[in-house]
Design a protein around this motif. Structure first.
Motif, PDB file in Angstrom:
ATOM      1  N   SER A  70      -3.727   1.276  -4.007  1.00 49.23           N
ATOM      2  CA  SER A  70      -3.351   2.633  -3.599  1.00 49.23           C
ATOM      3  C   SER A  70      -2.733   3.398  -4.750  1.00 49.23           C
ATOM      4  O   SER A  70      -2.750   4.631  -4.767  1.00 49.23           O
ATOM      5  CB  SER A  70      -2.372   2.586  -2.421  1.00 49.23           C
ATOM      6  OG  SER A  70      -1.201   1.879  -2.773  1.00 49.23           O
ATOM      7  N   TYR A  86       0.836  -1.202   0.000  1.00 48.16           N
ATOM      8  CA  TYR A  86       0.000   0.000   0.000  1.00 48.16           C
ATOM      9  C   TYR A  86       0.871   1.252   0.000  1.00 48.16           C
ATOM     10  O   TYR A  86       0.579   2.235  -0.697  1.00 48.16           O
ATOM     11  CB  TYR A  86      -0.908  -0.024   1.225  1.00 48.16           C
ATOM     12  CG  TYR A  86      -2.134   0.845   1.090  1.00 48.16           C
ATOM     13  CD1 TYR A  86      -3.235   0.438   0.347  1.00 48.16           C
ATOM     14  CD2 TYR A  86      -2.208   2.086   1.732  1.00 48.16           C
ATOM     15  CE1 TYR A  86      -4.368   1.230   0.230  1.00 48.16           C
ATOM     16  CE2 TYR A  86      -3.332   2.882   1.622  1.00 48.16           C
ATOM     17  CZ  TYR A  86      -4.409   2.450   0.875  1.00 48.16           C
ATOM     18  OH  TYR A  86      -5.524   3.244   0.760  1.00 48.16           O
ATOM     19  N   HIS A  95      -9.422  -0.523   1.257  1.00 44.63           N
ATOM     20  CA  HIS A  95      -9.330   0.660   0.397  1.00 44.63           C
ATOM     21  C   HIS A  95     -10.629   0.883  -0.387  1.00 44.63           C
ATOM     22  O   HIS A  95     -11.115   2.011  -0.484  1.00 44.63           O
ATOM     23  CB  HIS A  95      -8.157   0.486  -0.567  1.00 44.63           C
ATOM     24  CG  HIS A  95      -7.976   1.602  -1.542  1.00 44.63           C
ATOM     25  ND1 HIS A  95      -7.226   2.733  -1.251  1.00 44.63           N
ATOM     26  CD2 HIS A  95      -8.440   1.787  -2.806  1.00 44.63           C
ATOM     27  CE1 HIS A  95      -7.240   3.548  -2.300  1.00 44.63           C
ATOM     28  NE2 HIS A  95      -7.970   2.997  -3.254  1.00 44.63           N
ATOM     29  N   ALA A 125      -2.410  -4.695  -2.915  1.00 43.31           N
ATOM     30  CA  ALA A 125      -2.401  -3.401  -2.226  1.00 43.31           C
ATOM     31  C   ALA A 125      -1.744  -2.329  -3.079  1.00 43.31           C
ATOM     32  O   ALA A 125      -2.230  -1.190  -3.156  1.00 43.31           O
ATOM     33  CB  ALA A 125      -1.681  -3.534  -0.890  1.00 43.31           C
ATOM     34  N   ASP A 131       1.069   3.935  -3.272  1.00 43.96           N
ATOM     35  CA  ASP A 131       0.791   5.351  -3.042  1.00 43.96           C
ATOM     36  C   ASP A 131       1.976   6.216  -3.463  1.00 43.96           C
ATOM     37  O   ASP A 131       1.805   7.320  -3.991  1.00 43.96           O
ATOM     38  CB  ASP A 131       0.473   5.570  -1.568  1.00 43.96           C
ATOM     39  CG  ASP A 131       0.069   7.002  -1.267  1.00 43.96           C
ATOM     40  OD1 ASP A 131      -0.894   7.502  -1.879  1.00 43.96           O
ATOM     41  OD2 ASP A 131       0.733   7.647  -0.428  1.00 43.96           O
ATOM     42  N   LEU A 160      -5.100   3.029   6.781  1.00 42.83           N
ATOM     43  CA  LEU A 160      -6.036   1.964   6.432  1.00 42.83           C
ATOM     44  C   LEU A 160      -7.141   1.808   7.475  1.00 42.83           C
ATOM     45  O   LEU A 160      -8.218   1.300   7.160  1.00 42.83           O
ATOM     46  CB  LEU A 160      -5.286   0.646   6.254  1.00 42.83           C
ATOM     47  CG  LEU A 160      -4.461   0.543   4.970  1.00 42.83           C
ATOM     48  CD1 LEU A 160      -3.499  -0.626   5.029  1.00 42.83           C
ATOM     49  CD2 LEU A 160      -5.387   0.419   3.757  1.00 42.83           C
ATOM     50  N   ALA A 201      -5.718  -5.147   2.517  1.00 45.50           N
ATOM     51  CA  ALA A 201      -5.593  -3.704   2.305  1.00 45.50           C
ATOM     52  C   ALA A 201      -6.408  -3.266   1.097  1.00 45.50           C
ATOM     53  O   ALA A 201      -6.964  -2.158   1.068  1.00 45.50           O
ATOM     54  CB  ALA A 201      -4.125  -3.329   2.122  1.00 45.50           C
ATOM     55  N   LYS A 202      -6.511  -4.140   0.105  1.00 47.79           N
ATOM     56  CA  LYS A 202      -7.293  -3.806  -1.092  1.00 47.79           C
ATOM     57  C   LYS A 202      -8.756  -3.578  -0.728  1.00 47.79           C
ATOM     58  O   LYS A 202      -9.356  -2.579  -1.126  1.00 47.79           O
ATOM     59  CB  LYS A 202      -7.172  -4.934  -2.126  1.00 47.79           C
ATOM     60  CG  LYS A 202      -8.010  -4.707  -3.378  1.00 47.79           C
ATOM     61  CD  LYS A 202      -7.809  -5.814  -4.401  1.00 47.79           C
ATOM     62  CE  LYS A 202      -8.653  -5.537  -5.647  1.00 47.79           C
ATOM     63  NZ  LYS A 202      -8.438  -6.548  -6.706  1.00 47.79           N
TER      64      LYS A 202
END
Length: 427
Positions: free
Chosen positions: A252, A217, A395, A248, A221, A297, A391-392
């Motif tokens: 992001s 993530y 998000h 991830a 980003d 998150l 994390a996906k």
């Protein structure tokens, strides 16, 4: 574009109108991308069978051939669809039969539409894998092989971990590739576009799915659609770790390929990831960055009562199913909390035989196949707060369904399902 004699023959109709329409789409697509030529593909992962009201109308008007022409070839032509020219699989779609009475299912006619689609396209040579992780159930392209895949987490895994070559394709380009075995040769199909652009130096130990997901993530980003190279204090990742990392990073940002020197196939060394050029100044990932990602998150959760726990995004591996069963054995879910574990149907069969499904369902949780809440845009009725180890999904799902999210380890999530409350923390 420079077309081969075979390309020209397909475009001119030598193999029928459907193939001609497919080649016409690919030529238009390639010209828009300034691609110089097409390349051979022997492996396609796309979407043909998922139901929708638009597909239902097309099938009613002209049958499955018409639906494929419009949705998968961008064509209004009236022609029969031949067998797929190259091996093709169906990615995730709508929920499978095992979700009946559990997930808020689409109308019965759309359920039947999906079943009919599977029968039609199965006869045409489409493998109905119905998963976002086709590499977990037998579709494993080899290093250097040109493929045409959809689905961001599948694409980044294919490029990075397997060393295959694909861009993040769409419904129409994969539909055309299936009938021609060709795709524009641009982007990740070219070596120069696969080299690293950023260097991330890990200064705090990364091991386990939670940390690999958070690192991914952070990387996505940072680089957005470019190509991170990660070195430093990394534990040896397994399939689950790399699956979470890539998913991830593609969420992001828009990462389609990453390199882990000494681990992923196209980067035996840090220098080779940049083709021997000067390695960029490293961006640090340490304890402070780790903490910031975790807090980001978890910034979408305020209430600690958890209605819903979602595991298996991308679709769970057998290790995840086994570990979930171990954590739930002899326990029961909180009466106000549901737990869904999403798996490829092929792996559910193995989980059933191993006894893991029975343990999970005895606790009141569910093992389901073929789709996920983000794809089908659905969660248990009344869900306000969910927890996940992905994390996906942390998000995406709050934006898709308007619910709060908590992110943590598999153990944190199972504990939330059993107690009905979120108690996860960064350790």
């Amino acid at each position: 574009m420079n077309l081969t004699d075979s390309d020209k023959a397909m475009l001119d109709g030598a193999e029928g109108p459907a193939v001609a329409a497919a080649m016409d789409l690919l030529v238009r697509y390639g010209r828009a991308l300034d691609a110089e030529h097409l390349c051979d593909v022997r492996n396609v992962a796309g979407t043909m069978t998922q139901p929708s009201p638009a597909k239902a109308r097309l099938v009613a008007e002209g049958g499955w051939d018409k639906a494929y022409a419009v949705l998968n070839l961008d064509s209004d032509g009236d022609f029969a669809i031949p067998d797929m020219r190259v091996p093709t699989c169906q990615l995730q779609q709508s929920f499978g039969p095992d979700a009946a009475g559990i997930a808020p299912h689409p109308a019965h006619d759309l359920v039947q539409l999906q079943s009919d689609a599977e029968s039609f396209y199965g006869r045409k040579g489409v493998n109905i894998l119905a998963t976002c992780t086709p590499y977990q159930v037998g579709n494993i392209p080899v290093r250097g092989e040109h493929v045409a895949w959809m689905e961001s987490s599948a694409v980044v895994y294919a490029n990075s971990v397997l060393g295959a070559r694909t861009n993040c394709e769409g419904t129409a380009s994969t539909g055309a590739a299936s009938l021609t075995g060709r795709i524009p040769c641009w982007g990740n199909h070219r070596r120069a576009n696969r080299l690293g652009t950023h260097h991330i130096k890990v200064r705090t130990r990364v091991t386990g799915a939670l940390d690999w997901g958070m690192l991914g993530y952070f990387a996505g980003d940072l680089v957005q659609e470019e190509r991170p190279v990660i070195s430093g204090d990394l534990g040896q990742p397994d399939l689950l770790d790399l699956k979470h990392f890539g998913a991830a990073a593609a969420s992001s940002g828009g990462v389609e390929i990453f390199h882990l020197p000494g681990i992923t196939p196209e980067a035996p060394t840090l220098e080779s990831a940049f083709a021997g050029d000067t390695v960029p100044e490293a961006v640090p990932y340490g304890a402070d960055e780790r903490r910031a990602v975790y807090e980001d998150l978890n910034s979408q959760g305020t209430r600690t009562d958890v209605d819903f726990v979602l595991l298996g995004c991308p679709h769970a591996s057998l290790d995840q199913v086994r570990d979930t069963a171990r954590l739930l054995e002899g326990r029961r879910l909180n009466s106000g909390t549901q737990l869904w574990l999403m798996v490829p149907r092929a792996l559910r069969t193995t989980a059933d035989r191993n006894g893991w499904t029975a343990v999970i369902e005895a606790a009141g949780a569910r093992v389901m196949t073929d789709s996920c809440p983000a794809m089908s845009r659905t969660a248990p009725p009344g869900t306000k707060v969910f927890a996940t180890d992905s994390a996906k999904q942390a998000h995406y799902l709050p934006a898709i369904l308007g619910i709060e999210a908590w992110f943590g380890t598999l153990a944190d999530c199972v504990e939330a399902a059993v107690t009905g409350r979120w108690k996860g923390e960064l350790r």
